[in-house]
Design a protein around this motif. Structure first.
Motif, PDB file in Angstrom:
ATOM      1  N   ASP A   1       0.834  -1.285   0.137  1.00 34.50           N
ATOM      2  CA  ASP A   1      -0.219   0.340  -0.170  1.00 34.50           C
ATOM      3  C   ASP A   1       0.708   0.947   0.106  1.00 34.50           C
ATOM      4  N   GLU A   2       1.771   1.606   0.188  1.00 34.05           N
ATOM      5  CA  GLU A   2       2.948   2.341   0.386  1.00 34.05           C
ATOM      6  C   GLU A   2       3.700   2.620  -0.787  1.00 34.05           C
ATOM      7  N   GLU A   3       3.805   4.003  -1.338  1.00 31.38           N
ATOM      8  CA  GLU A   3       4.313   4.844  -1.524  1.00 31.38           C
ATOM      9  C   GLU A   3       6.268   4.619  -1.214  1.00 31.38           C
ATOM     10  N   VAL A   4       7.091   4.257  -1.775  1.00 30.10           N
ATOM     11  CA  VAL A   4       8.208   4.431  -1.148  1.00 30.10           C
ATOM     12  C   VAL A   4       9.381   5.751  -2.116  1.00 30.10           C
ATOM     13  N   ASP A   5       9.524   6.743  -1.956  1.00 37.44           N
ATOM     14  CA  ASP A   5      10.675   7.153  -2.745  1.00 37.44           C
ATOM     15  C   ASP A   5      12.150   6.765  -2.813  1.00 37.44           C
ATOM     16  N   ALA A   6      12.268   5.909  -4.296  1.00 40.87           N
ATOM     17  CA  ALA A   6      13.464   5.366  -4.439  1.00 40.87           C
ATOM     18  C   ALA A   6      14.898   6.317  -4.221  1.00 40.87           C
ATOM     19  N   GLY A   7      14.564   7.505  -4.411  1.00 34.49           N
ATOM     20  CA  GLY A   7      15.829   8.734  -4.257  1.00 34.49           C
ATOM     21  C   GLY A   7      16.898   8.034  -5.206  1.00 34.49           C
ATOM     22  N   ASP A   8      17.866   7.544  -5.275  1.00 36.64           N
ATOM     23  CA  ASP A   8      19.338   7.787  -6.084  1.00 36.64           C
ATOM     24  C   ASP A   8      19.803   6.050  -6.214  1.00 36.64           C
ATOM     25  N   LEU A   9      18.744   5.705  -5.749  1.00 37.67           N
ATOM     26  CA  LEU A   9      18.330   4.274  -5.504  1.00 37.67           C
ATOM     27  C   LEU A   9      18.570   3.461  -7.267  1.00 37.67           C
ATOM     28  N   ASP A  10      19.453   2.785  -8.039  1.00 38.24           N
ATOM     29  CA  ASP A  10      19.052   2.075  -9.436  1.00 38.24           C
ATOM     30  C   ASP A  10      17.671   1.592  -9.331  1.00 38.24           C
ATOM     31  N   ASP A  11      17.505   1.398 -10.993  1.00 42.92           N
ATOM     32  CA  ASP A  11      15.981   0.454 -10.231  1.00 42.92           C
ATOM     33  C   ASP A  11      16.199  -1.049 -11.162  1.00 42.92           C
ATOM     34  N   LYS A  12      17.697  -0.797 -11.615  1.00 39.49           N
ATOM     35  CA  LYS A  12      18.047  -2.424 -11.149  1.00 39.49           C
ATOM     36  C   LYS A  12      18.491  -3.174 -10.074  1.00 39.49           C
ATOM     37  N   ASP A  13      19.155  -2.218  -9.256  1.00 45.03           N
ATOM     38  CA  ASP A  13      18.871  -3.204  -7.814  1.00 45.03           C
ATOM     39  C   ASP A  13      18.257  -3.275  -6.976  1.00 45.03           C
ATOM     40  N   ILE A  14      17.231  -2.384  -7.666  1.00 42.73           N
ATOM     41  CA  ILE A  14      15.577  -2.537  -6.962  1.00 42.73           C
ATOM     42  C   ILE A  14      14.961  -3.811  -7.302  1.00 42.73           C
ATOM     43  N   GLU A  15      15.013  -3.778  -8.385  1.00 44.99           N
ATOM     44  CA  GLU A  15      14.601  -5.549  -9.390  1.00 44.99           C
ATOM     45  C   GLU A  15      15.241  -6.493  -8.376  1.00 44.99           C
ATOM     46  N   LEU A  16      16.360  -6.161  -8.887  1.00 53.62           N
ATOM     47  CA  LEU A  16      17.364  -7.697  -8.143  1.00 53.62           C
ATOM     48  C   LEU A  16      16.652  -8.005  -7.087  1.00 53.62           C
ATOM     49  N   VAL A  17      17.277  -6.955  -5.752  1.00 54.34           N
ATOM     50  CA  VAL A  17      16.979  -7.176  -4.533  1.00 54.34           C
ATOM     51  C   VAL A  17      14.640  -7.708  -4.814  1.00 54.34           C
ATOM     52  N   MET A  18      14.318  -7.236  -5.109  1.00 50.58           N
ATOM     53  CA  MET A  18      12.753  -7.783  -5.254  1.00 50.58           C
ATOM     54  C   MET A  18      12.710  -9.136  -5.665  1.00 50.58           C
ATOM     55  N   ASN A  19      13.245  -9.658  -6.959  1.00 54.22           N
ATOM     56  CA  ASN A  19      13.239 -11.192  -7.377  1.00 54.22           C
ATOM     57  C   ASN A  19      14.297 -11.493  -6.300  1.00 54.22           C
ATOM     58  N   GLN A  20      15.462 -11.386  -5.718  1.00 54.74           N
ATOM     59  CA  GLN A  20      15.442 -12.523  -4.870  1.00 54.74           C
ATOM     60  C   GLN A  20      15.598 -12.759  -3.532  1.00 54.74           C
ATOM     61  N   ALA A  21      14.524 -11.631  -3.217  1.00 50.95           N
ATOM     62  CA  ALA A  21      13.794 -11.687  -1.793  1.00 50.95           C
ATOM     63  C   ALA A  21      12.801 -11.820  -1.702  1.00 50.95           C
ATOM     64  N   ASN A  22      11.791 -11.618  -2.851  1.00 52.36           N
ATOM     65  CA  ASN A  22      10.841 -12.081  -3.340  1.00 52.36           C
ATOM     66  C   ASN A  22      10.273 -11.194  -1.922  1.00 52.36           C
ATOM     67  N   VAL A  23       9.928  -9.518  -1.999  1.00 49.43           N
ATOM     68  CA  VAL A  23       9.242  -9.065  -1.095  1.00 49.43           C
ATOM     69  C   VAL A  23       8.376  -7.249  -2.573  1.00 49.43           C
ATOM     70  N   SER A  24       8.032  -6.805  -2.146  1.00 52.59           N
ATOM     71  CA  SER A  24       7.232  -5.975  -2.675  1.00 52.59           C
ATOM     72  C   SER A  24       8.486  -4.880  -2.664  1.00 52.59           C
ATOM     73  N   ARG A  25       8.182  -3.448  -4.078  1.00 50.95           N
ATOM     74  CA  ARG A  25       9.151  -2.286  -3.897  1.00 50.95           C
ATOM     75  C   ARG A  25       9.472  -2.088  -2.567  1.00 50.95           C
ATOM     76  N   SER A  26       8.529  -1.472  -2.262  1.00 51.24           N
ATOM     77  CA  SER A  26       8.794  -0.715  -1.207  1.00 51.24           C
ATOM     78  C   SER A  26       9.520  -1.168   0.339  1.00 51.24           C
ATOM     79  N   ARG A  27       9.055  -2.293   0.230  1.00 44.95           N
ATOM     80  CA  ARG A  27      10.340  -3.364   0.961  1.00 44.95           C
ATOM     81  C   ARG A  27      11.419  -3.459   0.527  1.00 44.95           C
ATOM     82  N   ALA A  28      12.086  -3.621  -0.868  1.00 45.01           N
ATOM     83  CA  ALA A  28      13.011  -3.417  -1.306  1.00 45.01           C
ATOM     84  C   ALA A  28      13.880  -2.470  -1.154  1.00 45.01           C
ATOM     85  N   VAL A  29      12.968  -0.658  -1.445  1.00 48.76           N
ATOM     86  CA  VAL A  29      13.636   0.367  -1.556  1.00 48.76           C
ATOM     87  C   VAL A  29      13.544   0.519   0.049  1.00 48.76           C
TER      88      VAL A  29
END
Length: 96
Positions: free
Chosen positions: A49-77
């Protein structure tokens, strides 16, 4: 009604009339263990439900964490932010 099982008196041969079912206890325990390690749907629903500002984090890094940890975008950020962009530590934080 269960199956009828007869043993040959002279050998170790069995004759089964009816439906024979073999219980695989190791397989059942494996399925139960896998269920215990699945992430809870309640925790995932709360974070989506939460929208999190990624700031200066790379989108590929966020996607990698999401896929490896099987979590939502907000938790990965959040995990990447907590670990100053370190992908390995972010994944470990989410999975350990």
């Amino acid at each position: 009604m269960g199956p009828d099982v007869y043993k040959s008196p002279s050998t170790d041969t069995y004759i089964i009339f009816g439906e024979a079912k073999i219980e695989d206890m190791a397989s059942e325990r494996g399925k139960e263990a896998a269920q215990a390690f699945k992430p809870s749907a309640v925790a995932a629903a709360e974070d989506d439900d939460e929208e999190v500002d990624a700031g200066d984090l790379d989108d590929k890094d966020i996607e990698l964490v999401m896929n490896q940890a099987n979590v939502s975008r907000s938790r990965a950020v959040k995990a990447l932010s907590n670990n100053e962009g370190d992908i390995v530590n972010a994944i470990m934080e989410l999975t350990m």
